[in-house]
Design a protein around this motif. Structure first.
Motif, PDB file in Angstrom:
ATOM      1  N   ARG A  63     -14.422  57.785  97.134  1.00  0.00           N
ATOM      2  CA  ARG A  63     -15.300  57.443  95.956  1.00  0.00           C
ATOM      3  C   ARG A  63     -14.819  56.181  95.350  1.00  0.00           C
ATOM      4  O   ARG A  63     -13.731  55.530  94.971  1.00  0.00           O
ATOM      5  N   GLU A  65     -15.686  53.699  91.753  1.00  0.00           N
ATOM      6  CA  GLU A  65     -16.406  53.906  90.667  1.00  0.00           C
ATOM      7  C   GLU A  65     -15.256  52.710  89.404  1.00  0.00           C
ATOM      8  O   GLU A  65     -14.007  52.481  89.936  1.00  0.00           O
ATOM      9  N   GLU A  70     -17.215  57.794  85.146  1.00  0.00           N
ATOM     10  CA  GLU A  70     -17.303  58.789  86.065  1.00  0.00           C
ATOM     11  C   GLU A  70     -18.559  58.947  87.078  1.00  0.00           C
ATOM     12  O   GLU A  70     -18.595  59.681  87.926  1.00  0.00           O
ATOM     13  N   SER A  72     -19.964  57.358  90.025  1.00  0.00           N
ATOM     14  CA  SER A  72     -19.577  56.799  91.078  1.00  0.00           C
ATOM     15  C   SER A  72     -20.472  56.938  92.427  1.00  0.00           C
ATOM     16  O   SER A  72     -21.520  57.365  92.346  1.00  0.00           O
ATOM     17  N   GLN A  96     -19.405  61.932  94.338  1.00  0.00           N
ATOM     18  CA  GLN A  96     -18.162  61.821  94.010  1.00  0.00           C
ATOM     19  C   GLN A  96     -17.342  62.602  95.152  1.00  0.00           C
ATOM     20  O   GLN A  96     -18.013  63.554  95.816  1.00  0.00           O
ATOM     21  N   ASP A  97     -16.212  62.239  95.462  1.00  0.00           N
ATOM     22  CA  ASP A  97     -15.295  63.054  96.130  1.00  0.00           C
ATOM     23  C   ASP A  97     -15.627  63.593  97.415  1.00  0.00           C
ATOM     24  O   ASP A  97     -16.115  64.825  97.728  1.00  0.00           O
ATOM     25  N   ASP A 301      -6.336  59.400  90.239  1.00  0.00           N
ATOM     26  CA  ASP A 301      -7.883  59.257  89.919  1.00  0.00           C
ATOM     27  C   ASP A 301      -7.946  57.664  89.856  1.00  0.00           C
ATOM     28  O   ASP A 301      -8.923  57.151  89.157  1.00  0.00           O
TER      29      ASP A 301
END
Length: 318
Positions: A63, A65, A70, A72, A96-97, A301
């Motif tokens: 991920r 970013e 938020e 990404s 994301q993720d 994060d």
């Protein structure tokens, strides 16, 4: 097959106590390392997958970013001279993720897609999407999960079926609980099936939540689940802990969850925000023949690390 015994719900606090007690007087092989990423400018890379092979090369999806955003992208990285750099020509997914698995000879890659909330101005909504292909270069979108659901995961079963882990929130699932069901094949995935999947009972109290991050078929046919359990403290800070449990795909029986690492087992580092300092997001796990395993994770994060530790699934195979 090992008989799984599930006890009462265990809170994050109790899981941590068990983890600390389990480490006392034991020599555990913990070794942490930060992964260095290059070629993405000042952006952070975190919540990575474990490395997987594609066209004879080890690849990590991560991920990527900006610290204050938020929004990404998922980029595929390969290692060059000790650093992980974007793989030339690989697709970039607006997700994301990321996560991955292989089912029926196909590579499955997925992640969380965010989009404007349909009812709340300025807010975001999310859903899990899946791509499939013989290799990264051939990946094509093939399934979009229910709105508002993260942490959907798939696992190919020994009988040829597909195990599906869900994580509803709201009226069903509260802050986020794990569900499980089985479908005959990838082509049988459906929104209705996912929304109707039964929850795994007795895993989380209403104030806490968790999800599955990766599933492994163990040598005795059980499914070893790598996931996370999470809670807020009195100040509103988030705490995420890597955990494991085992599931019998024939009966639906599960073992108790067990925390396998905490943030301080990893190297100190930066955080996206102060309330995320104690966050470890399990990305994937590589099992080794010597009884150890390596977990790949996002920390706070903001960074990506890997940690060598005792293989947490061995006990379910004995």
């Amino acid at each position: 097959m090992l008989k799984l015994i599930k006890n009462d719900v265990i809170t994050c606090e109790e899981l941590l106590k068990q983890y600390v007690a389990g480490r006392k007087g034991q020599v555990r092989a913990f070794a942490a390392e930060k992964l260095v990423f290059d070629g993405v400018g000042p952006k952070d890379v975190y919540n990575i997958t474990a490395p997987f092979e594609d066209e004879g090369e080890l690849v990590i999806a991560g991920r990527v970013e900006s610290r204050d955003s938020e929004h990404s992208e998922v980029i595929f990285f390969v290692e060059k001279e000790g650093k992980w750099v974007p793989r030339e020509g690989a697709p970039v997914l607006v997700l994301q993720d990321p996560f991955h698995t292989r089912i029926g000879g196909e590579l499955i890659v997925g992640g969380v897609q965010i989009y404007p909330h349909p009812e709340q101005t300025g807010a975001l909504m999310w859903r899990t999407v899946f791509y499939r292909g013989s290799r990264i270069a051939d990946l094509e979108l093939f399934f979009t999960g229910p709105d508002g659901m993260k942490d959907l995961r798939l696992i190919g079963l020994p009988d040829g079926g597909v195990g599906v882990f869900t994580r509803p929130q709201g009226e069903k699932g509260g802050r986020g609980q794990i569900g499980y069901f089985r479908v005959p094949s990838l082509d049988d995935l459906s929104i209705e099936g996912i929304e109707n999947a039964p929850l795994l009972e007795g895993q989380f109290i209403p104030e806490e939540w968790g999800g599955a991050n990766e599933a492994h078929v163990l040598k005795n046919g059980l499914i070893g689940v790598l996931g996370h359990t999470a809670c807020y403290d009195e100040s509103g800070d988030r705490h995420y802990y890597p955990m494991v449990f085992a599931l019998d795909p024939q009966t639906g029986d599960i073992s108790d969850m067990e925390v396998i690492a905490v943030r301080k087992d990893f190297l100190p580092g930066q955080a996206k925000r102060k309330d995320l300092r104690d966050v470890v997001f399990s990305g994937g796990l590589i099992r080794r023949k010597d009884g150890t395993a390596v977990i790949y994770a996002g920390t706070s994060d903001a960074e990506a690390q890997r940690l060598t530790l005792p293989d947490p699934f061995v006990k379910f195979e004995s």
